[in-house]
Design a protein around this motif. Structure first.
Motif, mmCIF file in Angstrom:
data_model
loop_
_atom_site.group_PDB
_atom_site.id
_atom_site.type_symbol
_atom_site.label_atom_id
_atom_site.label_comp_id
_atom_site.label_asym_id
_atom_site.label_seq_id
_atom_site.Cartn_x
_atom_site.Cartn_y
_atom_site.Cartn_z
ATOM 1 N N PRO A 272 0.215 -0.893 -5.150
ATOM 2 C CA PRO A 272 -0.578 -1.488 -4.076
ATOM 3 C C PRO A 272 -0.708 -3.000 -4.276
ATOM 4 C CG PRO A 272 -1.976 -0.220 -5.549
ATOM 5 C CD PRO A 272 -0.571 0.055 -5.959
ATOM 6 N N PRO A 273 -0.992 -3.735 -3.198
ATOM 7 C CA PRO A 273 -1.069 -5.199 -3.293
ATOM 8 C C PRO A 273 -2.019 -5.707 -4.361
ATOM 9 C CG PRO A 273 -1.016 -4.537 -0.993
ATOM 10 C CD PRO A 273 -1.122 -3.277 -1.798
ATOM 11 N N GLU A 274 -3.153 -5.041 -4.572
ATOM 12 C CA GLU A 274 -4.099 -5.553 -5.556
ATOM 13 C C GLU A 274 -3.533 -5.457 -6.975
ATOM 14 O OE1 GLU A 274 -7.756 -3.474 -5.281
ATOM 15 O OE2 GLU A 274 -6.931 -1.511 -5.795
ATOM 16 N N VAL A 275 -2.687 -4.481 -7.219
ATOM 17 C CA VAL A 275 -2.037 -4.393 -8.520
ATOM 18 C C VAL A 275 -0.925 -5.431 -8.618
ATOM 19 C CG1 VAL A 275 -0.704 -2.909 -10.085
ATOM 20 C CG2 VAL A 275 -2.627 -1.953 -8.791
ATOM 21 N N GLN A 276 -0.173 -5.622 -7.558
ATOM 22 C CA GLN A 276 0.867 -6.644 -7.546
ATOM 23 C C GLN A 276 0.287 -8.019 -7.808
ATOM 24 O OE1 GLN A 276 2.900 -6.202 -3.802
ATOM 25 N NE2 GLN A 276 3.793 -4.240 -4.347
ATOM 26 N N ARG A 277 -0.893 -8.283 -7.263
ATOM 27 C CA ARG A 277 -1.531 -9.587 -7.500
ATOM 28 C C ARG A 277 -1.896 -9.777 -8.961
ATOM 29 N NH1 ARG A 277 -3.663 -8.732 -2.172
ATOM 30 N NH2 ARG A 277 -5.476 -7.590 -2.987
ATOM 31 N N LEU A 278 -2.295 -8.709 -9.624
ATOM 32 C CA LEU A 278 -2.609 -8.790 -11.045
ATOM 33 C C LEU A 278 -1.366 -9.137 -11.851
ATOM 34 C CD1 LEU A 278 -5.069 -5.786 -11.483
ATOM 35 C CD2 LEU A 278 -5.628 -8.208 -11.546
ATOM 36 N N LEU A 279 -0.217 -8.615 -11.435
ATOM 37 C CA LEU A 279 1.027 -8.936 -12.139
ATOM 38 C C LEU A 279 1.395 -10.398 -11.930
ATOM 39 C CD1 LEU A 279 3.237 -5.771 -11.479
ATOM 40 C CD2 LEU A 279 1.483 -6.165 -13.222
ATOM 41 N N ARG A 280 1.234 -10.892 -10.736
ATOM 42 C CA ARG A 280 1.564 -12.292 -10.464
ATOM 43 C C ARG A 280 0.618 -13.236 -11.206
ATOM 44 N NH1 ARG A 280 2.382 -10.259 -5.111
ATOM 45 N NH2 ARG A 280 0.322 -11.026 -4.444
ATOM 46 N N ARG A 281 -0.556 -12.744 -11.575
ATOM 47 C CA ARG A 281 -1.532 -13.566 -12.271
ATOM 48 C C ARG A 281 -1.155 -13.804 -13.730
ATOM 49 N NH1 ARG A 281 -7.563 -11.234 -13.006
ATOM 50 N NH2 ARG A 281 -6.596 -10.356 -14.869
ATOM 51 N N SER A 282 -0.268 -12.957 -14.246
ATOM 52 C CA SER A 282 0.034 -13.007 -15.681
ATOM 53 C C SER A 282 0.844 -14.251 -16.045
ATOM 54 C CB SER A 282 0.814 -11.748 -16.093
ATOM 55 O OG SER A 282 2.056 -11.688 -15.424
#
Length: 282
Positions: A272-282
């Motif tokens: 889901p997008p909220e998980v994808q955003r966490l990956l981009r934050r890394s």
């Protein structure tokens, strides 16, 4: 009636009504309690965190083992770091592998799980494919000369003795122990409650592997929503095995799983997008 309060997430938690307490003591490494609950059956908890239950463990153990093994398709040697309850070993030996080596630091977890929770291992400890090593998993992958097609890290959360299993050095040593085209699978908690665990893991895995991502499973007692499992390999094609191939490989296991099937396998990698955003934050 007694209650067991899980304290893993600080300001948020869950409680279980304890129908009967089967065991409670401190092992050499951690506080361990096993009790019965009307909804989830037998429950194993370590250091204030629920590890597994007889009612919903399959959603965790099946998704740790079957995606990498069926995606690989030719795995012969499997390494499980942790997993002293035997659930991951149970799923591993269902496959046509040669060896499944389980490295567990705390022998009390193995002993007590076999005594009070035999349903979890379902005879896996006596399977001729299974080998149990009592050792520090971090040290094992740093020193062993063996190589494995699939490595699964069935660890606690990054607290206590499990903390070292979330470090870059550990992941680097795991990669060294993989055969070419092998797969490393890890657990990274619930993104809603443990977002830093996910982003930190993604940063470390992408620095070491050509293809690193996460996939999802839903385990009711891992409260807070879907949990993430890490996937790391230098062979990107393993994450894109066609459904027809997965179904062919799964056929001998059909009827032996409660959560996993090839369609769930493929869908689990849709984040889901909220998980994808966490990956981009890394």
């Amino acid at each position: 009636m007694m209650q067991y309060l899980e304290t893993l997430h600080g300001p948020y938690g869950q409680y279980f009504a304890v129908e009967r307490e089967l065991y409670r003591d401190k092992t050499e490494y951690q506080d361990l309690v096993i009790f019965e609950n009307q909804t989830f059956g037998k429950v194993l908890a370590l250091d204030g965190a629920v590890q597994t239950t007889t009612a919903d463990n399959h959603a965790y153990h099946e998704m740790l083992l079957h995606p990498p093994l069926l995606a690989h398709g030719q795995a012969k040697r499997v390494l499980i770091i942790g997993g002293g309850d035997g659930g991951s070993l149970r799923e591993a030996v269902k496959h046509p592998i040669e060896r499944a080596v389980m490295v567990e630091i705390d022998p009390a977890v193995i002993e007590l799980s076999q005594r009070y929770l035999p349903e979890l291992s379902d005879g896996a400890f006596s399977n001729p494919k299974a080998e149990v090593v009592i050792a520090d998993g971090c040290r094992y992958v740093a020193e062993t000369e063996e190589r494995f097609d699939v490595i699964v890290v069935d660890s606690t959360d990054p607290i206590g003795p499990g903390a070292v299993l979330f470090t870059s050095d550990f992941y680097r040593d795991c990669k060294r122990c993989l055969t070419p085209g092998g797969v490393l699978v890890t657990q990274h908690g619930v993104p809603r409650l443990q977002p830093d665990e996910l982003t930190d893991g993604y940063r470390k895995l992408t620095a070491l592997f050509a293809d690193a991502t996460f996939y999802l499973t839903v385990v009711p007692t891992y409260t807070g929503g879907a949990m993430t499992l890490g996937w790391a390999s230098d062979e990107p094609a393993l994450r894109r095995v066609p459904l027809e191939t997965l179904e062919e490989r799964f056929a001998p296991l059909d009827g032996k799983t409660r959560y996993y099937n090839p369609s769930v396998h493929q869908a689990a990698f849709a984040l889901p997008p909220e998980v994808q955003r966490l990956l981009r934050r890394s």
